[in-house]
Design a protein around this motif. Structure first.
Motif, PDB file in Angstrom:
ATOM      1  N   GLY A 124      -5.981   4.128   0.993  1.00  0.00           N
ATOM      2  CA  GLY A 124      -5.055   3.178   0.391  1.00  0.00           C
ATOM      3  C   GLY A 124      -3.640   3.705   0.310  1.00  0.00           C
ATOM      4  N   HIS A 125      -3.478   4.968  -0.047  1.00  0.00           N
ATOM      5  CA  HIS A 125      -2.140   5.561  -0.084  1.00  0.00           C
ATOM      6  C   HIS A 125      -1.538   5.624   1.318  1.00  0.00           C
ATOM      7  CE1 HIS A 125      -1.613   6.989  -4.266  1.00  0.00           C
ATOM      8  NE2 HIS A 125      -2.938   7.034  -4.289  1.00  0.00           N
ATOM      9  N   ALA A 126      -2.354   5.997   2.304  1.00  0.00           N
ATOM     10  CA  ALA A 126      -1.848   6.107   3.673  1.00  0.00           C
ATOM     11  C   ALA A 126      -1.424   4.754   4.216  1.00  0.00           C
ATOM     12  CB  ALA A 126      -2.920   6.724   4.566  1.00  0.00           C
ATOM     13  N   VAL A 127      -2.221   3.727   3.963  1.00  0.00           N
ATOM     14  CA  VAL A 127      -1.889   2.397   4.462  1.00  0.00           C
ATOM     15  C   VAL A 127      -0.658   1.845   3.756  1.00  0.00           C
ATOM     16  CG1 VAL A 127      -2.694   0.007   4.585  1.00  0.00           C
ATOM     17  CG2 VAL A 127      -4.214   1.878   5.259  1.00  0.00           C
ATOM     18  N   ARG A 128      -0.547   2.076   2.463  1.00  0.00           N
ATOM     19  CA  ARG A 128       0.650   1.596   1.759  1.00  0.00           C
ATOM     20  C   ARG A 128       1.908   2.170   2.399  1.00  0.00           C
ATOM     21  NH1 ARG A 128       1.924   2.569  -4.646  1.00  0.00           N
ATOM     22  NH2 ARG A 128       1.698   4.760  -4.035  1.00  0.00           N
ATOM     23  N   THR A 129       1.877   3.446   2.729  1.00  0.00           N
ATOM     24  CA  THR A 129       3.034   4.064   3.378  1.00  0.00           C
ATOM     25  C   THR A 129       3.335   3.399   4.716  1.00  0.00           C
ATOM     26  OG1 THR A 129       2.670   6.196   2.307  1.00  0.00           O
ATOM     27  CG2 THR A 129       3.918   6.213   4.352  1.00  0.00           C
ATOM     28  N   LEU A 130       2.310   3.185   5.535  1.00  0.00           N
ATOM     29  CA  LEU A 130       2.527   2.607   6.859  1.00  0.00           C
ATOM     30  C   LEU A 130       2.990   1.156   6.784  1.00  0.00           C
ATOM     31  CD1 LEU A 130      -0.518   4.171   8.719  1.00  0.00           C
ATOM     32  CD2 LEU A 130       1.901   4.657   9.159  1.00  0.00           C
ATOM     33  N   LEU A 131       2.579   0.445   5.749  1.00  0.00           N
ATOM     34  CA  LEU A 131       2.997  -0.942   5.590  1.00  0.00           C
ATOM     35  C   LEU A 131       4.428  -1.079   5.097  1.00  0.00           C
ATOM     36  CD1 LEU A 131      -0.157  -2.602   3.963  1.00  0.00           C
ATOM     37  CD2 LEU A 131       0.759  -3.063   6.245  1.00  0.00           C
ATOM     38  N   THR A 132       4.929  -0.081   4.412  1.00  0.00           N
ATOM     39  CA  THR A 132       6.216  -0.238   3.722  1.00  0.00           C
ATOM     40  C   THR A 132       7.305   0.691   4.238  1.00  0.00           C
ATOM     41  OG1 THR A 132       5.503   1.326   2.005  1.00  0.00           O
ATOM     42  CG2 THR A 132       5.113  -1.014   1.593  1.00  0.00           C
ATOM     43  N   ALA A 209     -14.767 -17.777  -2.520  1.00  0.00           N
ATOM     44  CA  ALA A 209     -14.463 -19.013  -1.812  1.00  0.00           C
ATOM     45  C   ALA A 209     -13.635 -18.774  -0.558  1.00  0.00           C
ATOM     46  CB  ALA A 209     -13.744 -19.980  -2.748  1.00  0.00           C
ATOM     47  N   GLY A 210     -12.821 -17.745  -0.573  1.00  0.00           N
ATOM     48  CA  GLY A 210     -11.987 -17.477   0.585  1.00  0.00           C
ATOM     49  C   GLY A 210     -11.157 -16.239   0.370  1.00  0.00           C
ATOM     50  N   PRO A 211     -10.357 -15.871   1.372  1.00  0.00           N
ATOM     51  CA  PRO A 211      -9.567 -14.637   1.270  1.00  0.00           C
ATOM     52  C   PRO A 211      -8.612 -14.615   0.089  1.00  0.00           C
ATOM     53  CG  PRO A 211      -9.650 -15.406   3.535  1.00  0.00           C
ATOM     54  CD  PRO A 211     -10.259 -16.484   2.696  1.00  0.00           C
ATOM     55  N   THR A 245      -8.413   3.217  -9.640  1.00  0.00           N
ATOM     56  CA  THR A 245      -7.687   3.593  -8.419  1.00  0.00           C
ATOM     57  C   THR A 245      -8.454   3.243  -7.147  1.00  0.00           C
ATOM     58  OG1 THR A 245      -8.531   5.871  -8.624  1.00  0.00           O
ATOM     59  CG2 THR A 245      -6.347   5.416  -9.548  1.00  0.00           C
ATOM     60  N   ALA A 246      -9.778   3.212  -7.195  1.00  0.00           N
ATOM     61  CA  ALA A 246     -10.543   2.839  -5.994  1.00  0.00           C
ATOM     62  C   ALA A 246     -10.340   1.361  -5.638  1.00  0.00           C
ATOM     63  CB  ALA A 246     -12.019   3.165  -6.169  1.00  0.00           C
ATOM     64  N   PRO A 247     -10.543   0.419  -6.567  1.00  0.00           N
ATOM     65  CA  PRO A 247     -10.261  -0.970  -6.193  1.00  0.00           C
ATOM     66  C   PRO A 247      -8.796  -1.215  -5.867  1.00  0.00           C
ATOM     67  CG  PRO A 247     -10.769  -0.814  -8.538  1.00  0.00           C
ATOM     68  CD  PRO A 247     -11.119   0.507  -7.927  1.00  0.00           C
ATOM     69  N   ASN A 248      -7.893  -0.477  -6.492  1.00  0.00           N
ATOM     70  CA  ASN A 248      -6.486  -0.661  -6.146  1.00  0.00           C
ATOM     71  C   ASN A 248      -6.193  -0.184  -4.730  1.00  0.00           C
ATOM     72  OD1 ASN A 248      -3.917  -1.623  -6.879  1.00  0.00           O
ATOM     73  ND2 ASN A 248      -3.194   0.445  -7.282  1.00  0.00           N
ATOM     74  N   ALA A 249      -6.901   0.844  -4.282  1.00  0.00           N
ATOM     75  CA  ALA A 249      -6.759   1.277  -2.894  1.00  0.00           C
ATOM     76  C   ALA A 249      -7.157   0.157  -1.943  1.00  0.00           C
ATOM     77  CB  ALA A 249      -7.608   2.514  -2.639  1.00  0.00           C
ATOM     78  N   VAL A 250      -8.255  -0.517  -2.242  1.00  0.00           N
ATOM     79  CA  VAL A 250      -8.692  -1.642  -1.417  1.00  0.00           C
ATOM     80  C   VAL A 250      -7.638  -2.747  -1.429  1.00  0.00           C
ATOM     81  CG1 VAL A 250     -10.465  -3.411  -1.125  1.00  0.00           C
ATOM     82  CG2 VAL A 250     -11.125  -1.087  -1.784  1.00  0.00           C
ATOM     83  N   LEU A 251      -7.099  -3.034  -2.609  1.00  0.00           N
ATOM     84  CA  LEU A 251      -6.059  -4.058  -2.719  1.00  0.00           C
ATOM     85  C   LEU A 251      -4.849  -3.707  -1.855  1.00  0.00           C
ATOM     86  CD1 LEU A 251      -5.065  -6.659  -4.112  1.00  0.00           C
ATOM     87  CD2 LEU A 251      -4.266  -5.216  -6.005  1.00  0.00           C
ATOM     88  N   ARG A 252      -4.483  -2.447  -1.807  1.00  0.00           N
ATOM     89  CA  ARG A 252      -3.336  -2.020  -1.007  1.00  0.00           C
ATOM     90  C   ARG A 252      -3.588  -2.172   0.486  1.00  0.00           C
ATOM     91  NH1 ARG A 252      -2.020   3.489  -4.526  1.00  0.00           N
ATOM     92  NH2 ARG A 252      -0.800   2.434  -6.159  1.00  0.00           N
ATOM     93  N   LEU A 254      -5.525  -4.580   1.910  1.00  0.00           N
ATOM     94  CA  LEU A 254      -5.743  -5.967   2.331  1.00  0.00           C
ATOM     95  C   LEU A 254      -4.668  -6.509   3.273  1.00  0.00           C
ATOM     96  CD1 LEU A 254      -7.135  -7.988  -0.717  1.00  0.00           C
ATOM     97  CD2 LEU A 254      -8.380  -6.763   1.074  1.00  0.00           C
ATOM     98  N   PRO A 255      -3.368  -6.317   3.006  1.00  0.00           N
ATOM     99  CA  PRO A 255      -2.373  -6.916   3.898  1.00  0.00           C
ATOM    100  C   PRO A 255      -2.442  -6.415   5.338  1.00  0.00           C
ATOM    101  CG  PRO A 255      -1.368  -6.272   1.820  1.00  0.00           C
ATOM    102  CD  PRO A 255      -2.735  -5.679   1.835  1.00  0.00           C
ATOM    103  N   ALA A 256      -3.070  -5.278   5.559  1.00  0.00           N
ATOM    104  CA  ALA A 256      -3.180  -4.728   6.911  1.00  0.00           C
ATOM    105  C   ALA A 256      -4.438  -5.190   7.626  1.00  0.00           C
ATOM    106  CB  ALA A 256      -3.155  -3.201   6.860  1.00  0.00           C
ATOM    107  N   LEU A 257      -5.309  -5.920   6.923  1.00  0.00           N
ATOM    108  CA  LEU A 257      -6.601  -6.311   7.472  1.00  0.00           C
ATOM    109  C   LEU A 257      -6.622  -7.775   7.876  1.00  0.00           C
ATOM    110  CD1 LEU A 257      -8.974  -4.706   4.799  1.00  0.00           C
ATOM    111  CD2 LEU A 257      -8.543  -3.835   7.109  1.00  0.00           C
ATOM    112  N   PRO A 258      -7.472  -8.150   8.827  1.00  0.00           N
ATOM    113  CA  PRO A 258      -7.737  -9.569   9.069  1.00  0.00           C
ATOM    114  C   PRO A 258      -8.252 -10.218   7.792  1.00  0.00           C
ATOM    115  CG  PRO A 258      -8.654  -8.220  10.837  1.00  0.00           C
ATOM    116  CD  PRO A 258      -8.220  -7.274   9.759  1.00  0.00           C
ATOM    117  N   ARG A 259      -7.806 -11.432   7.515  1.00  0.00           N
ATOM    118  CA  ARG A 259      -8.153 -12.088   6.256  1.00  0.00           C
ATOM    119  C   ARG A 259      -9.651 -12.289   6.081  1.00  0.00           C
ATOM    120  NH1 ARG A 259      -4.580 -15.070   3.308  1.00  0.00           N
ATOM    121  NH2 ARG A 259      -5.952 -16.909   3.282  1.00  0.00           N
TER     122      ARG A 259
END
Length: 341
Positions: A124-132, A209-211, A245-252, A254-259
């Motif tokens: 999650g930390h690594a993806v947040r960096t790459l996204l921002t 129900a959906g993404p 912190t684990a669910p927050n990593a998943v939340l971080r 999400l924007p990089a993943l297919p919905r």
């Protein structure tokens, strides 16, 4: 986020080391330094790393290269940590990192609790960096090492029954039963899990129900777990930060993943948060003191405190951002042992 190059310099230093020490303790350096830089503490990063040096070990020995043909037999084998790091370094060098992530996310997600949830948090930390921020070699390598650590420590939970549904994430966490024997380490505790409350309302956490609903429910879970630390963190101040912190990593991520991967991501995040909650739940809650400090002041306190878990939890609490979350961050500063004098 990083105008000084401090993050890349720090990651280069860290990547000479493996993701663990003493065979099971996690290297928290990449996650802590990312949070420090994120919150304007770049000037403290190298001093923090200098102090953390004794917690680092060299990358373990390599065995057999992981390939597209043999990865299933290597999944979940901690002896293959270096092989997995090499594999993902090759993959992220040859293909866009989002493509690699989307391919491997559903493969890794069932093992989210492996390594005490540290691999997904590092991801999650690594993806947040790459996204921002801009992509750089050290930032791509960091994602590769995070995914490699997750693959090596991949450890699905056992079959769990679903109990009565709860109306909210907070109620569901309150309804999680503590494991009977809390005398051992996390693997021993997780082996005792038998059932989780049903949440969110409906057929299951992976059948939202959906993404968009999955994303909103995940935000609710992160807030509820963060708030809960304010009253329950004393049960085990280090380990219980991972319930948030684990669910927050998943939340971080999400924007990089297919919905279409978002609903399953919610299900895994709930399982991880509930598992940590069950493993370390205290006998009773405790009162907390509301705070008047600003988020910036609280993170400065966490950085000065220096404990890696405290830094990461405060980072998550600032994502939530409300008064209870900030009080929970202060509680983590009070409960955990300072690392920097």
């Amino acid at each position: 986020m990083d105008t000084t190059g401090a993050l890349d310099e720090a990651l280069d230093r860290i990547h000479a080391s493996g993701p663990e020490r003493l065979g099971w303790l996690t290297n928290h350096a990449p996650m802590a330094v990312e949070a420090l830089v994120r919150h304007g503490q770049s000037g403290t990063v190298h001093r923090w790393l200098d102090r953390y040096r004794d917690n680092l070990e060299e990358m373990p020995s390599r065995h057999t290269p992981v390939t597209g043909g043999n990865w299933r037999e290597a999944l979940g084998d901690p002896a293959r940590i270096a092989d997995w790091a090499d594999y993902f370094e090759r993959e992220t060098a040859e293909r866009p990192w989002r493509e690699v992530l989307a391919e491997w996310w559903p493969r890794l997600l069932p093992g989210i609790a492996g390594g005490a949830t540290h691999p997904v948090i590092r991801t999650g930390h690594a993806v947040r960096t790459l996204l921002t921020t801009e992509e750089t070699v050290p930032r791509n390598v960091e994602l590769a090492h995070a995914l490699g650590y997750w693959a090596a420590r991949h450890a699905p939970l056992g079959e769990l029954r679903t109990l009565a549904a709860e109306p909210s994430a907070a109620a569901a966490l309150d309804a999680v039963a503590a494991v009977p024997d809390q005398s051992g380490g996390i693997e021993y505790r997780l082996e005792q899990l038998t059932a989780f409350p049903g949440w969110p309302p409906g057929p299951g956490a992976d059948a939202a129900a959906g993404p968009d609903e999955a994303r909103d429910r995940l935000r609710e879970l992160v807030a509820a777990a963060t708030h809960r630390y304010a009253t329950h963190g004393h049960g085990e101040p280090v380990m219980l930060v991972h319930a948030a912190t684990a669910p927050n990593a998943v939340l971080r991520v999400l924007p990089a993943l297919p919905r279409e991967l978002w609903p399953a991501s919610l299900g895994a995040a709930w399982a991880a948060s509930a598992a940590v909650t069950a493993a370390y739940a205290p006998a009773a809650p405790a009162a907390y003191t509301p705070v008047r400090s600003t988020p910036e002041e609280i993170f400065e306190r966490a950085a000065a405190h220096g404990d890696d878990h405290t830094i990461k939890f405060t980072d998550t609490a600032l994502d939530v951002g409300d008064g209870i979350a900030l009080a929970a961050a202060v509680r983590s500063i009070e409960l955990n042992t300072p690392f920097l004098s």
